[in-house]
Design a protein around this motif. Structure first.
Motif, PDB file in Angstrom:
ATOM      1  N   MET A   1       0.824  -1.206   0.000  1.00  0.00           N
ATOM      2  CA  MET A   1       0.000   0.000   0.000  1.00  0.00           C
ATOM      3  C   MET A   1       0.870   1.273   0.000  1.00  0.00           C
ATOM      4  SD  MET A   1      -3.220  -0.864  -0.032  1.00  0.00           S
ATOM      5  CE  MET A   1      -4.075   0.609   0.540  1.00  0.00           C
ATOM      6  N   ILE A   2       0.361   2.310  -0.655  1.00  0.00           N
ATOM      7  CA  ILE A   2       0.972   3.630  -0.609  1.00  0.00           C
ATOM      8  C   ILE A   2       0.209   4.454   0.419  1.00  0.00           C
ATOM      9  CG2 ILE A   2       1.512   5.739  -1.878  1.00  0.00           C
ATOM     10  CD1 ILE A   2       1.605   4.078  -4.430  1.00  0.00           C
ATOM     11  N   ARG A   3       0.872   4.803   1.508  1.00  0.00           N
ATOM     12  CA  ARG A   3       0.234   5.513   2.614  1.00  0.00           C
ATOM     13  C   ARG A   3       0.427   7.020   2.414  1.00  0.00           C
ATOM     14  NH1 ARG A   3       2.711   5.024   6.901  1.00  0.00           N
ATOM     15  NH2 ARG A   3       1.019   4.907   8.441  1.00  0.00           N
ATOM     16  N   VAL A   4      -0.685   7.740   2.390  1.00  0.00           N
ATOM     17  CA  VAL A   4      -0.661   9.162   2.037  1.00  0.00           C
ATOM     18  C   VAL A   4      -1.152  10.023   3.190  1.00  0.00           C
ATOM     19  CG1 VAL A   4      -1.614  10.921   0.492  1.00  0.00           C
ATOM     20  CG2 VAL A   4      -0.993   8.674  -0.409  1.00  0.00           C
ATOM     21  N   LEU A   5      -0.423  11.098   3.436  1.00  0.00           N
ATOM     22  CA  LEU A   5      -0.870  12.175   4.315  1.00  0.00           C
ATOM     23  C   LEU A   5      -1.402  13.282   3.422  1.00  0.00           C
ATOM     24  CD1 LEU A   5      -1.005  14.049   6.842  1.00  0.00           C
ATOM     25  CD2 LEU A   5       1.412  14.556   6.431  1.00  0.00           C
ATOM     26  N   LEU A   6      -2.627  13.721   3.675  1.00  0.00           N
ATOM     27  CA  LEU A   6      -3.279  14.752   2.869  1.00  0.00           C
ATOM     28  C   LEU A   6      -3.468  16.003   3.710  1.00  0.00           C
ATOM     29  CD1 LEU A   6      -4.859  15.744   0.377  1.00  0.00           C
ATOM     30  CD2 LEU A   6      -6.863  14.523   1.276  1.00  0.00           C
ATOM     31  N   ALA A   7      -2.960  17.139   3.224  1.00  0.00           N
ATOM     32  CA  ALA A   7      -3.061  18.394   3.979  1.00  0.00           C
ATOM     33  C   ALA A   7      -3.656  19.486   3.106  1.00  0.00           C
ATOM     34  CB  ALA A   7      -1.692  18.813   4.500  1.00  0.00           C
ATOM     35  N   ASP A   8      -4.809  20.000   3.542  1.00  0.00           N
ATOM     36  CA  ASP A   8      -5.475  21.107   2.857  1.00  0.00           C
ATOM     37  C   ASP A   8      -6.426  21.738   3.857  1.00  0.00           C
ATOM     38  OD1 ASP A   8      -7.428  22.619   1.110  1.00  0.00           O
ATOM     39  OD2 ASP A   8      -6.183  21.742  -0.461  1.00  0.00           O
ATOM     40  N   ASP A   9      -6.476  23.067   3.901  1.00  0.00           N
ATOM     41  CA  ASP A   9      -7.313  23.717   4.907  1.00  0.00           C
ATOM     42  C   ASP A   9      -8.792  23.726   4.532  1.00  0.00           C
ATOM     43  OD1 ASP A   9      -6.818  25.515   2.851  1.00  0.00           O
ATOM     44  OD2 ASP A   9      -7.043  27.258   4.146  1.00  0.00           O
ATOM     45  N   GLU A  10      -9.137  23.311   3.315  1.00  0.00           N
ATOM     46  CA  GLU A  10     -10.532  23.264   2.896  1.00  0.00           C
ATOM     47  C   GLU A  10     -11.046  21.832   2.964  1.00  0.00           C
ATOM     48  OE1 GLU A  10     -11.767  25.520  -0.516  1.00  0.00           O
ATOM     49  OE2 GLU A  10      -9.892  26.643  -0.526  1.00  0.00           O
ATOM     50  N   GLY A  16     -12.685  15.734  -1.797  1.00  0.00           N
ATOM     51  CA  GLY A  16     -12.578  15.442  -3.223  1.00  0.00           C
ATOM     52  C   GLY A  16     -11.300  14.704  -3.577  1.00  0.00           C
ATOM     53  N   VAL A  17     -10.186  15.175  -3.013  1.00  0.00           N
ATOM     54  CA  VAL A  17      -8.905  14.512  -3.272  1.00  0.00           C
ATOM     55  C   VAL A  17      -8.914  13.094  -2.709  1.00  0.00           C
ATOM     56  CG1 VAL A  17      -6.425  14.575  -2.801  1.00  0.00           C
ATOM     57  CG2 VAL A  17      -7.639  16.687  -3.355  1.00  0.00           C
ATOM     58  N   ARG A  18      -9.454  12.952  -1.503  1.00  0.00           N
ATOM     59  CA  ARG A  18      -9.529  11.629  -0.892  1.00  0.00           C
ATOM     60  C   ARG A  18     -10.361  10.677  -1.750  1.00  0.00           C
ATOM     61  NH1 ARG A  18     -11.358  13.155   3.626  1.00  0.00           N
ATOM     62  NH2 ARG A  18     -13.541  12.621   3.311  1.00  0.00           N
ATOM     63  N   ALA A  19     -11.445  11.179  -2.348  1.00  0.00           N
ATOM     64  CA  ALA A  19     -12.289  10.350  -3.201  1.00  0.00           C
ATOM     65  C   ALA A  19     -11.535   9.889  -4.451  1.00  0.00           C
ATOM     66  CB  ALA A  19     -13.548  11.121  -3.588  1.00  0.00           C
ATOM     67  N   ILE A  20     -10.736  10.793  -5.019  1.00  0.00           N
ATOM     68  CA  ILE A  20      -9.933  10.410  -6.192  1.00  0.00           C
ATOM     69  C   ILE A  20      -8.905   9.353  -5.813  1.00  0.00           C
ATOM     70  CG2 ILE A  20      -8.239  11.221  -7.883  1.00  0.00           C
ATOM     71  CD1 ILE A  20      -9.706  13.940  -7.813  1.00  0.00           C
ATOM     72  N   LEU A  21      -8.212   9.574  -4.706  1.00  0.00           N
ATOM     73  CA  LEU A  21      -7.197   8.611  -4.269  1.00  0.00           C
ATOM     74  C   LEU A  21      -7.820   7.260  -3.957  1.00  0.00           C
ATOM     75  CD1 LEU A  21      -5.031  10.884  -1.918  1.00  0.00           C
ATOM     76  CD2 LEU A  21      -4.569  10.252  -4.298  1.00  0.00           C
ATOM     77  N   ALA A  22      -9.060   7.249  -3.478  1.00  0.00           N
ATOM     78  CA  ALA A  22      -9.730   6.000  -3.107  1.00  0.00           C
ATOM     79  C   ALA A  22     -10.057   5.136  -4.319  1.00  0.00           C
ATOM     80  CB  ALA A  22     -11.006   6.303  -2.326  1.00  0.00           C
TER      81      ALA A  22
END
Length: 214
Positions: A1-10, A16-22
């Protein structure tokens, strides 16, 4: 698995980004941050494969946070995901150790490709960003660039040329029939000898020195 930390204040953007990555079965978002300082703290806590950061965030902006993560956790692939593609931001991100620069306006497939590339040790620039960066390299290489790469051994030059095409250490090892650890050692030696901080700077120098055609 590629483990991702996602940082955005919105929050909506993060969703939306999480949905694409999923949509990619090998990518997993393991932590989310709403500001730059939180992103650094979560990177230290989770040690993800990829830290994906927006630029404009409170407390600590994404460029400063990405540089801090790259410095403290060099094995973590840092990539910037932003609306803002100004040259100043691109330069600061790459100089700070980011291995990816992605635009939110790009194709979602670019986001997935960028995460995979950065996770594997390579580098990735969104198409629009890559065109601008490579456009700056159209002029003939400077004597300083050519002289710099001439200090490398033949094998190091081979590694640098392949690195500049965006290949990961594993892919370079396959091309040159070496073990991945040997390639990693060559890359470290190249960065040290050339006084560079990261792979993207090395790739740009390789282009300027004429090691990469096209």
């Amino acid at each position: 698995m590629i483990r991702v930390l996602l940082a955005d204040d919105e929050r909506l953007i993060r969703a939306g980004v999480r949905a694409i990555l999923a949509t990619d079965p090998v990518i997993e978002v393991v932590a989310e941050a709403a500001d730059g300082r939180e992103a650094v703290d979560l990177a230290l806590a989770h040690h993800p494969d990829v830290a994906l950061l927006d630029i404009r965030m409170p407390h600590l902006d994404g460029l400063a946070a990405s540089a801090e993560i790259a410095r403290m956790l060099p094995d973590v692939g840092v990539a910037v995901l932003t609306t803002f593609g100004e040259d100043e931001y691109i330069t600061r991100a790459l100089d700070g150790g980011a291995r990816g620069f992605l635009l939110k306006s790009g194709d979602p497939r670019e986001l997935l490709a960028g995460v995979h590339a950065v996770a594997s040790g390579g580098a990735y620039l969104s198409q629009g960003v890559a065109v601008r960066v490579l456009g700056a390299l159209r002029s003939p290489g400077s004597p300083e660039s050519r002289a710099a790469v001439q200090r490398l051994t033949a094998r190091e030059s081979d590694v640098l040329a392949l690195l500049a095409t965006g290949l990961s250490n594993a892919q370079i090892a396959g091309r040159l029939h070496l073990v991945e650890g040997t390639v990693k050692g060559h890359v470290s030696a190249i960065l040290t000898q050339l006084g560079l901080e990261n792979r993207v700077q090395a790739a740009l120098l390789a282009h300027k020195a004429g090691l990469v055609s096209g």
